[in-house]
Design an enzyme around this catalytic site. Sequence first.
Site, mmCIF file in Angstrom:
data_model
loop_
_atom_site.group_PDB
_atom_site.id
_atom_site.type_symbol
_atom_site.label_atom_id
_atom_site.label_comp_id
_atom_site.label_asym_id
_atom_site.label_seq_id
_atom_site.Cartn_x
_atom_site.Cartn_y
_atom_site.Cartn_z
ATOM 1 N N LYS A 102 36.302 -33.630 32.297
ATOM 2 C CA LYS A 102 36.004 -34.043 30.919
ATOM 3 C C LYS A 102 37.308 -34.410 30.203
ATOM 4 O O LYS A 102 37.363 -35.379 29.446
ATOM 5 C CB LYS A 102 35.265 -32.892 30.213
ATOM 6 C CG LYS A 102 35.082 -33.017 28.720
ATOM 7 C CD LYS A 102 33.706 -33.560 28.389
ATOM 8 C CE LYS A 102 33.323 -33.445 26.915
ATOM 9 N NZ LYS A 102 33.974 -34.363 26.026
ATOM 10 N N SER A 115 35.161 -39.728 19.296
ATOM 11 C CA SER A 115 35.473 -38.758 18.231
ATOM 12 C C SER A 115 36.883 -38.978 17.693
ATOM 13 O O SER A 115 37.139 -38.808 16.506
ATOM 14 C CB SER A 115 35.326 -37.331 18.776
ATOM 15 O OG SER A 115 36.180 -37.147 19.882
ATOM 16 N N GLY A 140 30.206 -27.864 11.847
ATOM 17 C CA GLY A 140 30.245 -29.297 12.137
ATOM 18 C C GLY A 140 28.927 -29.683 12.809
ATOM 19 O O GLY A 140 27.985 -28.878 12.898
ATOM 20 N N GLU A 190 42.365 -34.658 17.960
ATOM 21 C CA GLU A 190 42.567 -33.592 18.950
ATOM 22 C C GLU A 190 43.580 -34.007 20.035
ATOM 23 O O GLU A 190 43.610 -33.423 21.104
ATOM 24 C CB GLU A 190 41.220 -33.212 19.579
ATOM 25 C CG GLU A 190 40.267 -32.598 18.561
ATOM 26 C CD GLU A 190 38.945 -32.159 19.162
ATOM 27 O OE1 GLU A 190 38.749 -30.960 19.384
ATOM 28 O OE2 GLU A 190 38.098 -33.041 19.407
HETATM 29 O O1 KPL Z 1 33.713 -36.953 24.290
HETATM 30 C C1 KPL Z 1 33.806 -38.078 23.849
HETATM 31 C C2 KPL Z 1 34.425 -38.211 22.514
HETATM 32 O O2 KPL Z 1 34.197 -39.184 21.810
HETATM 33 O O3 KPL Z 1 35.166 -37.278 22.153
HETATM 34 C C3 KPL Z 1 33.382 -39.267 24.661
HETATM 35 C C4 KPL Z 1 32.921 -38.795 26.000
HETATM 36 C C5 KPL Z 1 34.530 -40.211 24.802
HETATM 37 C C6 KPL Z 1 32.191 -39.956 24.070
HETATM 38 O O4 KPL Z 1 32.453 -40.656 22.925
#
Ligand code: KPL
Length: 303
Positions: free
Chosen positions: A189, A259, A9, A271
């Site tokens: 996170k 994402s 990816g 996810e």
């Molecule tokens: O990690 C991210 C994602 O999109 O998965 C963020 C921090 C929200 C940034 O787009």
Amino acid sequence: MNIIILGQGAIGLLWYRALQHLAGNSPDIKVKICSRPAQQATRQTFTFTAFSGLSEQRPLMAADNKALNECDHLLACVKSYQVKQALEPVLPHLNADTGIILCHNGMGTLTELPPEITNKRPILTMLTTHGCLRTKSRHIRHTGQGFSDIGLVSGQLTTGQKTGLTETLNFALPQVEWTNNITEKQWRKLAVNCVINPLTALHQLKNGQILTGKFDTQISAILAEICHVAKSQGIELNPAELEQIVRDVAQATANNISSMRCDVLAGKRSEIDYINGYIHRLGQEQQISTPENTLLWQQVSAL
Ligand code: KPL
């Protein structure tokens, strides 16, 4: 140092290109890509557009079983729900000391791996904020310079091994820092992803649009539940500090499509099971009620 990247990816190929560049100047660094199902070394190419805008065609060197056996670190850049499936066929070919570096959004993948494998070898987590897009098949664009934290989540590494690995990764794609509290950083996170990802996916928003005020009560409730569940795992998080981190990330990535929204728009699996779903599962295990995270998990799963 021999490093193999698992996953083709955007982030996997970003690291592959960065390490390939470094290997060109350092004969003691070798990097290959793990392409499944066959691990035969086949020659393919991919296009890489650097942050500077320069594009180039690069060879993709696949790792065979011998390369897997000689590798010091396997950097797994796959989606959280692919970790188990992607690692299973590779694990028998790795030597007992090979470190596995997991780089994905969300939490909860480690417990899915066979304990006889994860108990013995070093398992690390890498958290990265680099922006990278796979625009077409085999075309990767580095869109945002970021920062990566790396740390051990299970097993052992000597101080020399930690320094060697961190320096190599940092030379390839700076900034990389070793951290002794990677689990706490993972939780922070996770909190960011528990707020930004489902809200943007459900309401079809760019990241910055969650800051209009409309979601303030919901954001506080999501984060309060996360702090409660984190505490049951021995992790102390501060709700006000978390809220500020979420706001800062939403602001810094205001025009980005998260994402999860990308996955939903592309009709791909998201996810969510490893993000709000992880909070839901841990909450159930610990008898902590998590109505906001559970609802988001159900709503995104239903999309
Ligand atoms: O990690 C991210 C994602 O999109 O998965 C963020 C921090 C929200 C940034 O787009």
